[in-house]
Write a protein that holds these residues in place. Structure first.
Motif, short mmCIF file in Angstrom:
data_model
loop_
_atom_site.label_atom_id
_atom_site.label_comp_id
_atom_site.label_asym_id
_atom_site.label_seq_id
_atom_site.Cartn_x
_atom_site.Cartn_y
_atom_site.Cartn_z
N ASP A 40 22.35 -16.22 49.93
CA ASP A 40 22.28 -16.33 51.39
C ASP A 40 22.30 -15.09 52.18
O ASP A 40 22.28 -14.80 53.15
CB ASP A 40 23.47 -17.46 51.85
N GLY A 41 22.40 -14.03 51.31
CA GLY A 41 22.48 -12.55 51.68
C GLY A 41 24.22 -12.18 51.96
O GLY A 41 24.29 -11.13 52.67
N LYS A 42 24.96 -12.94 51.89
CA LYS A 42 26.50 -12.65 51.76
C LYS A 42 26.81 -11.50 50.89
O LYS A 42 26.48 -11.60 49.79
CB LYS A 42 27.49 -13.75 51.93
N ILE A 43 27.41 -10.37 51.36
CA ILE A 43 27.72 -9.33 50.50
C ILE A 43 28.94 -9.40 49.58
O ILE A 43 29.96 -9.82 50.30
CB ILE A 43 27.74 -7.91 51.34
N HIS A 81 29.53 -3.90 47.72
CA HIS A 81 28.98 -2.79 48.53
C HIS A 81 29.73 -1.62 48.62
O HIS A 81 30.96 -1.61 48.51
CB HIS A 81 28.60 -3.41 49.89
N PRO A 82 29.35 -0.43 48.77
CA PRO A 82 30.00 0.74 48.74
C PRO A 82 30.92 0.66 50.20
O PRO A 82 32.06 1.32 50.41
CB PRO A 82 28.96 1.94 49.07
N ASP A 83 30.41 0.16 51.11
CA ASP A 83 31.27 -0.19 52.43
C ASP A 83 32.10 -1.48 52.42
O ASP A 83 31.55 -2.41 52.47
CB ASP A 83 30.09 -0.04 53.86
N LYS A 84 33.20 -1.23 52.00
CA LYS A 84 33.88 -2.33 51.76
C LYS A 84 34.17 -3.31 53.01
O LYS A 84 34.51 -4.30 52.98
CB LYS A 84 35.54 -2.03 51.24
N GLU A 85 34.02 -2.79 54.43
CA GLU A 85 33.87 -3.51 55.56
C GLU A 85 32.89 -4.53 55.51
O GLU A 85 32.95 -5.48 56.20
CB GLU A 85 33.80 -2.67 56.73
N LEU A 86 31.87 -4.39 54.81
CA LEU A 86 30.85 -5.52 54.60
C LEU A 86 31.23 -6.65 53.62
O LEU A 86 30.38 -7.55 53.82
CB LEU A 86 29.66 -4.61 54.52
N VAL A 87 31.92 -6.39 52.85
CA VAL A 87 32.15 -7.34 51.75
C VAL A 87 32.77 -8.78 52.17
O VAL A 87 33.61 -8.66 52.70
CB VAL A 87 33.09 -6.63 50.63
#
Length: 299
Positions: A198-201, A204-210
């Motif tokens: 579904d595109g959920k991360i 990722h290098p940016d942990k705020e997006l995980v």
């Protein structure tokens, strides 16, 4: 007579200039195509390396929980020795394994840290997603990533049924896996990340997006499914910061997880732009020198 000679000389200069410019343009576009091919091949190899790292992580942890299932299935009906088995399994595991545990059909819950419980204590493994998943699949499998309350990290639970009497599982942090993937994939112009169907991360290098739903990656996954590729098999998009990027993809498992390589959109032109500048300078010099030569020749 001199007028005719001048015209011939002018035509010669123009013809040579056009030839030079044509050869320079052909050389530039050839170099650009080769650069595009090389960068694309490099990114696809990186994505293969990411997939290999993911496969190794999952295969190793599925093997561990499968072995635990086999060992626990041999216990007697009183489960004598289960605490020692779980504690030993935890001590022998790598540091990513935060907890080894087992739940049974009677509601008993055993953990490698000794914090065993029954439904009377307020915890019933039979009501938990990991337990239901193993029962439903009737084989070794894994949960979607989630934040562990005890570890405060993203973990995956690897689960396996213990015959038809219970389920054993391990909670495995993906922190080290994330670091490995970042190390494999980071270049001067790109990085890779992992998303679910579904595109959920997930990584990722940016942990705020995980662990969060992301409209950008959700749209990107939808476009991948629709095969909206350019001539190089890539998809152009803007990331969460509004920066132009190219994306390349590799499928990771049967759940629709993808590893995505995010490349700077100017990666192809930035490597060939110096060549174009040099060719333009040479073209100008060529025209100036040729014009001067013809001028003095006809003077």
């Amino acid at each position: 007579m001199k007028s005719i000679t001048n015209k011939i000389a002018l035509m010669l200069i123009v013809a040579l200039c056009i030839s030079f410019v044509a050869m320079s343009a052909a050389s530039y576009y050839t170099a650009q195509n080769k650069t595009t091919e090389l960068v694309t091949q490099t990114q696809r190899q990186i994505l293969k390396d990411v997939k290999n790292a993911m496969d190794t992580f999952f295969n190793n942890n599925l093997h561990i929980v499968d072995s635990m299932s086999s060992i626990l299935s041999k216990l007697d009906e009183n489960r004598n020795g289960i605490d020692a088995i779980l504690a030993q399994a935890k001590s022998m595991s790598n540091k990513e394994v935060g907890l080894v545990y087992a739940g049974y059909n009677d509601g008993a819950m055993y953990r490698s840290n000794g914090k065993n419980e029954t439904p009377k204590d307020g915890y019933d493994p039979r009501a938990r997603d990991w337990y239901k998943l193993a029962k439903e699949k009737n084989g070794i499998t894994f949960t979607d990533p989630y934040v562990s309350a005890s570890l405060q990290q993203m973990v995956i639970s690897f689960v396996a049924p213990i015959k038809d009497i219970g389920v054993t599982a391990t909670n495995v942090s993906i922190e080290e896996l994330s670091k490995e993937i970042m190390s494999i994939s980071k270049t001067d112009y790109s990085y890779a990340y992992v998303v679910d169907k579904d595109g959920k991360i997930i990584i990722h290098p940016d942990k705020e997006l995980v662990g969060k739903d992301n409209p950008t990656t959700s749209n990107l996954v939808a476009r991948y499914k629709n095969k909206e590729f350019n001539e190089n098999g890539l998809i152009a998009y803007k990331n969460t910061k509004g920066e132009d990027r190219y994306a390349d993809f590799i499928e990771l498992n049967d759940r629709g997880w993808l590893a995505i390589s995010a490349m700077q959109k100017d990666v192809f032109t930035s490597n060939t732009m110096p060549l174009l500048k040099i060719q333009l300078i040479l073209a100008v010099l060529f025209i100036v020198i040729l014009s001067a030569f013809v001028y003095f020749l006809l003077k």
